[in-house]
Design an enzyme around this catalytic site. Structure first.
Site, PDB file in Angstrom:
ATOM      1  N   GLN A 163      -7.637   0.735   4.243  1.00 20.83           N
ATOM      2  CA  GLN A 163      -8.506   0.062   5.338  1.00 20.83           C
ATOM      3  C   GLN A 163      -9.668  -0.203   4.852  1.00 20.83           C
ATOM      4  OE1 GLN A 163      -7.774  -0.686   8.462  1.00 20.83           O
ATOM      5  NE2 GLN A 163      -5.716  -0.136   8.394  1.00 20.83           N
ATOM      6  N   ALA A 173      -2.886  -6.120   0.167  1.00 19.79           N
ATOM      7  CA  ALA A 173      -3.568  -7.555   0.384  1.00 19.79           C
ATOM      8  C   ALA A 173      -3.606  -7.833   1.824  1.00 19.79           C
ATOM      9  CB  ALA A 173      -2.765  -8.342  -0.341  1.00 19.79           C
ATOM     10  N   CYS A 184       2.626   1.567  13.034  1.00 20.91           N
ATOM     11  CA  CYS A 184       3.701   2.452  12.840  1.00 20.91           C
ATOM     12  C   CYS A 184       4.298   3.278  14.019  1.00 20.91           C
ATOM     13  CB  CYS A 184       3.581   3.087  11.342  1.00 20.91           C
ATOM     14  SG  CYS A 184       2.433   2.521  10.323  1.00 20.91           S
ATOM     15  N   GLY A 228       0.670  -1.272   0.111  1.00 21.94           N
ATOM     16  CA  GLY A 228       0.065  -0.032  -0.008  1.00 21.94           C
ATOM     17  C   GLY A 228       0.981   1.147   0.108  1.00 21.94           C
ATOM     18  N   THR A 229       1.956   1.379   0.817  1.00 24.32           N
ATOM     19  CA  THR A 229       3.017   2.298   0.782  1.00 24.32           C
ATOM     20  C   THR A 229       3.417   2.876  -0.724  1.00 24.32           C
ATOM     21  OG1 THR A 229       3.607   1.779   2.957  1.00 24.32           O
ATOM     22  CG2 THR A 229       5.050   3.193   1.851  1.00 24.32           C
TER      23      THR A 229
HETATM   24  C1  PLP Z   1      -1.410  -0.391   6.312  1.00 22.70           C
HETATM   25  C2  PLP Z   1      -1.813   1.021   5.606  1.00 22.70           C
HETATM   26  C3  PLP Z   1      -0.841   1.557   4.565  1.00 22.70           C
HETATM   27  C4  PLP Z   1       0.192   0.665   4.192  1.00 22.70           C
HETATM   28  O1  PLP Z   1       0.010  -0.331   3.603  1.00 22.70           O
HETATM   29  P1  PLP Z   1       1.379  -1.558   3.465  1.00 22.70           P
HETATM   30  O2  PLP Z   1       0.777  -2.568   2.720  1.00 22.70           O
HETATM   31  O3  PLP Z   1       1.736  -1.958   4.939  1.00 22.70           O
HETATM   32  O4  PLP Z   1       2.293  -0.574   2.932  1.00 22.70           O
HETATM   33  C5  PLP Z   1      -1.346   2.601   4.135  1.00 22.70           C
HETATM   34  N1  PLP Z   1      -2.391   3.435   4.348  1.00 22.70           N
HETATM   35  C6  PLP Z   1      -3.335   2.852   5.338  1.00 22.70           C
HETATM   36  C7  PLP Z   1      -4.424   3.695   5.478  1.00 22.70           C
HETATM   37  C8  PLP Z   1      -2.959   1.768   5.931  1.00 22.70           C
HETATM   38  O5  PLP Z   1      -3.876   1.202   6.945  1.00 22.70           O
END
Ligand code: PLP
Length: 396
Positions: free
Chosen positions: A182, A203, A335, A74-75
């Site tokens: 989320q 995922a 985090c 996601g990052t």
């Molecule tokens: C967990 C999360 C991310 C990061 O996703 P990763 O796959 O862990 O890098 C980004 N935004 C939100 C809102 C998240 O909850």
């Protein structure tokens, strides 16, 4: 963990993988080892798995197959979207609008652009964590090229008015990115109806593997092409339309697709079931433990998120005591839970630093049962009572 029973109530940090996802991935680890760019048949088999996975994942949000770019997280999707869109459109302007409660991936990607001469407006939120649509519209200037507002907050669960934000963005011809990590698979998302141009998902928040994510990239038509919205921020061998060049993680993506398939099937039932569990926790705590309050919006929140303010004690102490009773919960985002800084999200909704330190996030999921919640609700009050007796903060 020293209790024989262990109850996981931290689904917002990450989820255990669904056994069916593990099964699919195992099969692909063994048999789908080809590079999806290779011409031979094992390579082409891998390419076919990607096509099918893209289709499944796109269908969850009413997107088209070729609008899905696989990423490693996601990052990474957030970074490709924000940096890519800002840089591609910098001749039009160098102004970005985001909110004060974004995940660090979005927040820090926006901040990094400052060195390149961009400015970012961080929209404040109200006490529930909601942005103000009029304020958003007022902040848009001729220089604005991108709005990045999260779909649902990872700490307090508040769901932003995404459809309305999409309308404003479209009207002003500004690109709209939403971090939906989320929300994806938990609540309905429709990129067409909501005018979303870019959307990030991951995922591992969805019973899939860690290290697999995706970016939805609206394709406004072949004539305009993919390059209109974003430019690559990484350079390599041309995979994923040049936007995420690396040999593609086919088994992980197949697992992601399986997780999405399951989420799609389970969503209506799980929204109802998890909302009940969520409400049960909120009502029990507010009615039975003095000096507690709910962070975030009462109803416009994720079905699985509870974030409680518990006065006079530290969230960290509660989390450690719960852990020794066999319950996993969180003080805020995973985090920031190792740093001593109070959560930027809780400060943004108006909590004082001391109040922000007294927060407890409890997030349920597909594997959470009624019994799990009852067990947690039995353990919490004596822990709070014990910690308060020792607390120097309690003024009585
Ligand atoms: C967990 C999360 C991310 C990061 O996703 P990763 O796959 O862990 O890098 C980004 N935004 C939100 C809102 C998240 O909850």
């Amino acid at each position: 963990m020293n209790a024989s029973k262990y109850i996981y109530l931290d689904y917002a940090a990450t989820t255990p993988m669904d056994p069916l996802v593990i099964e699919v991935m195992n099969e692909h680890f063994r048999n789908s080892y080809g590079n999806s760019s290779s011409l031979h048949s094992v390579g082409q088999k891998a390419a076919q798995i990607l096509v099918k996975s893209r289709e499944t994942i796109a269908s969850l949000i009413n997107a088209k197959r070729d609008e899905i770019i696989f990423t490693s997280s996601g990052t990474e999707a957030d970074n490709i979207a924000i940096l890519g869109a800002a840089l591609k459109n910098q001749n039009r302007g160098k102004h970005i609008i985001t909110s004060t409660i974004e995940h660090h991936a979005v927040e820090n990607a926006c901040k990094s652009l400052k060195k390149k001469g961009f400015s970012t407006t961080f929209l404040p939120v109200d006490k529930y964590g909601l942005i103000d649509l009029n304020e958003l519209e007022d902040m848009i200037t001729d220089e604005t090229t991108l709005i990045s507002i999260m779909f649902a907050n990872n700490e307090i669960g508040t769901i932003e008015p995404i459809k309305e934000i999409g309308e404003i963005a479209k009207e002003h011809d500004v690109i709209f990115h939403t971090d939906a990590v989320q929300a994806f698979g938990k609540v309905p998302i429709n990129v067409e109806a909501m005018n979303i141009d870019l959307l990030s998902a991951s995922a591992h928040k969805l019973y899939g593997p860690k290290g697999v994510g995706m970016l939805y990239l609206r394709n406004k038509g072949v004539r305009e092409g993919w390059g209109k919205y974003i430019e690559p921020i990484m350079f390599g061998g041309g995979h994923e339309r040049d936007l995420r060049p690396s040999t593609v993680n086919v088994p992980g993506i197949a697992g992601f697709a399986k997780a999405v398939e399951l989420a799609k099937e389970e969503m209506p039932k799980e929204i109802e079931r998890q909302t009940k569990l969520r409400n049960k926790i909120i009502e029990f705590v507010l009615n039975n433990i003095d000096d507690t309050y709910l962070n975030g919006h009462r109803t416009q929140r994720l079905p699985n998120n509870v974030n409680l303010g518990i006065r006079f004690i530290e969230g960290e102490s509660i989390v450690l005591d719960l852990d020794s009773e066999g319950v996993a919960a969180s003080t805020g985002s995973a985090c920031s839970s190792k740093s001593l800084e109070p959560s930027h999200v809780l400060l943004a909704i108006g909590l004082k630093p001391q109040e922000a330190h007294g927060s407890l996030r409890v997030t349920v999921g597909r594997f959470t049962t009624d019994d799990d919640v009852d067990y947690f609700l039995k353990k919490l009050p004596p822990i709070v009572e014990r910690l308060r007796k020792m607390s120097p903060l309690k003024s009585n």
